[in-house]
Motif scaffolding. Structure first.
Motif, PDB file in Angstrom:
ATOM      1  N   GLY A  17       3.554  53.270   0.975  1.00  0.00           N
ATOM      2  CA  GLY A  17       4.588  52.240   0.975  1.00  0.00           C
ATOM      3  C   GLY A  17       5.467  52.184   2.197  1.00  0.00           C
ATOM      4  O   GLY A  17       6.083  51.156   2.479  1.00  0.00           O
ATOM      5  N   THR A  18       5.553  53.295   2.939  1.00  0.00           N
ATOM      6  CA  THR A  18       6.368  53.310   4.160  1.00  0.00           C
ATOM      7  C   THR A  18       5.608  54.027   5.259  1.00  0.00           C
ATOM      8  O   THR A  18       4.734  54.870   5.005  1.00  0.00           O
ATOM      9  N   PHE A  49       1.073  42.593   8.871  1.00  0.00           N
ATOM     10  CA  PHE A  49       2.367  43.059   8.365  1.00  0.00           C
ATOM     11  C   PHE A  49       3.462  42.014   8.621  1.00  0.00           C
ATOM     12  O   PHE A  49       3.407  41.262   9.588  1.00  0.00           O
ATOM     13  N   ARG A  55      11.806  48.243   8.577  1.00  0.00           N
ATOM     14  CA  ARG A  55      10.563  48.571   7.879  1.00  0.00           C
ATOM     15  C   ARG A  55       9.550  47.454   8.063  1.00  0.00           C
ATOM     16  O   ARG A  55       9.880  46.365   8.544  1.00  0.00           O
ATOM     17  N   THR A  57       6.091  45.545   5.920  1.00  0.00           N
ATOM     18  CA  THR A  57       5.381  45.397   4.646  1.00  0.00           C
ATOM     19  C   THR A  57       4.090  44.628   4.890  1.00  0.00           C
ATOM     20  O   THR A  57       3.962  43.889   5.875  1.00  0.00           O
ATOM     21  N   ASN A  59       1.452  41.777   4.549  1.00  0.00           N
ATOM     22  CA  ASN A  59       1.393  40.371   4.170  1.00  0.00           C
ATOM     23  C   ASN A  59       0.085  40.111   3.411  1.00  0.00           C
ATOM     24  O   ASN A  59      -0.644  41.056   3.085  1.00  0.00           O
ATOM     25  N   GLU A  63      -2.898  42.765   2.574  1.00  0.00           N
ATOM     26  CA  GLU A  63      -3.359  43.158   1.232  1.00  0.00           C
ATOM     27  C   GLU A  63      -4.873  43.022   1.126  1.00  0.00           C
ATOM     28  O   GLU A  63      -5.559  43.893   0.562  1.00  0.00           O
TER      29      GLU A  63
END
Length: 281
Positions: A17-18, A49, A55, A57, A59, A63
């Protein structure tokens, strides 16, 4: 060609997650992982991302890339396992035995003839099952206590064995010249768990007998030496192990108590095992 470790790092990021947690899991620095993810985007030519102030995540592209990466890594692992298994099987001779008593001598002979090969053994009390495994290629060789179908298998006789009952001198039947198994039915026997097809014969011929089954051969030996319970032995075992128990070995007279062992292979494999099969006249 995209290096596989970039996909491994992408999957690690998705799982953790990070970046910091993924970097700790991968035992690399966070800046190094960040550079790897940027490199992966550059090589794919798409953004994976969404970047925020502190941070990043995944996109939608990311995914989807993670799902493909997981499948790719699974395929890589499967490929490696199957290749290693294929190579191991090429260097392994698999042998099915109807009895464990022949394993030490037979494996020693195989190791001398086929130096460098690994010998894998398995014991089965069911000759039909053993022949089926030989037919299907699970075994390269099989040791059976009956001659197999000559139309399908090639076999040579390699050894014979005769069953005896081992009795203490005080046993009322110890002075017998020979006994049928039915004469012993109803008694309590010490029995080793790993005796192959002999187990089925004893239980079939002596349905009322009680068997004290021992898993450890050394423990069985101690019990035989220090108890009055009858047990079983064979001429093959007696030739190779000195009997210090003072017991009397009485031959079993049933026809099934005399067996000839055959070394068997598929006819198509005869040339491969020619040296081994010529060992016995």
């Amino acid at each position: 060609m995209i290096e596989i470790h970039l996909f491994e790092q992408l999957v690690a990021f998705a799982s953790c997650g990070t970046l910091s947690a993924a970097a700790d899991q991968l035992h690399i620095s966070q800046p190094a992982l960040s550079r790897s993810m940027q490199r992966l985007e550059d090589e794919l030519g798409i953004k994976l991302f969404d970047r925020h102030k502190s941070r990043i995540t995944l996109n939608d592209n990311g995914e989807l890339a993670v799902r493909y990466a997981r499948n790719l890594l699974l395929q890589e692992t499967t490929m490696i396992d199957q290749l290693r298994d294929f190579d191991r099987k090429k260097r392994t001779i698999f042998v099915g035995f109807c009895t464990p008593v022949l394993i030490p001598d037979f494996v020693s002979l195989l190791s001398q003839i086929y130096e460098g090969m690994t010998i894998s053994t398995e014991v089965s009390t069911d000759p039909e099952r053993t022949e089926a495994a030989l037919r299907e290629g699970k075994y390269h060789l099989a040791i059976l206590h009956r001659k197999p179908d000559e139309a399908e298998f090639y076999s040579v006789p390699i050894e014979s064995e005769h069953l005896y009952v081992s009795l203490p001198p005080v046993h009322p039947l110890s002075d017998s010249e020979g006994l049928y198994l039915k004469d012993l039915d109803g008694q309590t026997f010490l029995l080793y768990s790993q005796i192959g097809f002999w187990d089925g014969l004893c239980r079939r011929k002596m349905p009322s007998a009680r068997f004290l089954v021992q898993q450890e051969y050394d423990v069985l030996g101690e019990l035989v030496a220090n108890s009055a319970f009858p047990s079983f032995t064979t001429d093959y075992i007696r030739k190779r192990n000195e009997d210090t128990t003072g017991r009397i070995a009485v031959p079993i007279l049933d026809d099934e108590a005399n067996v000839t062992y055959y070394c068997c292979c598929l006819k198509s494999e005869k040339s491969r095992f020619k040296t081994l099969l010529q060992h016995w006249p």
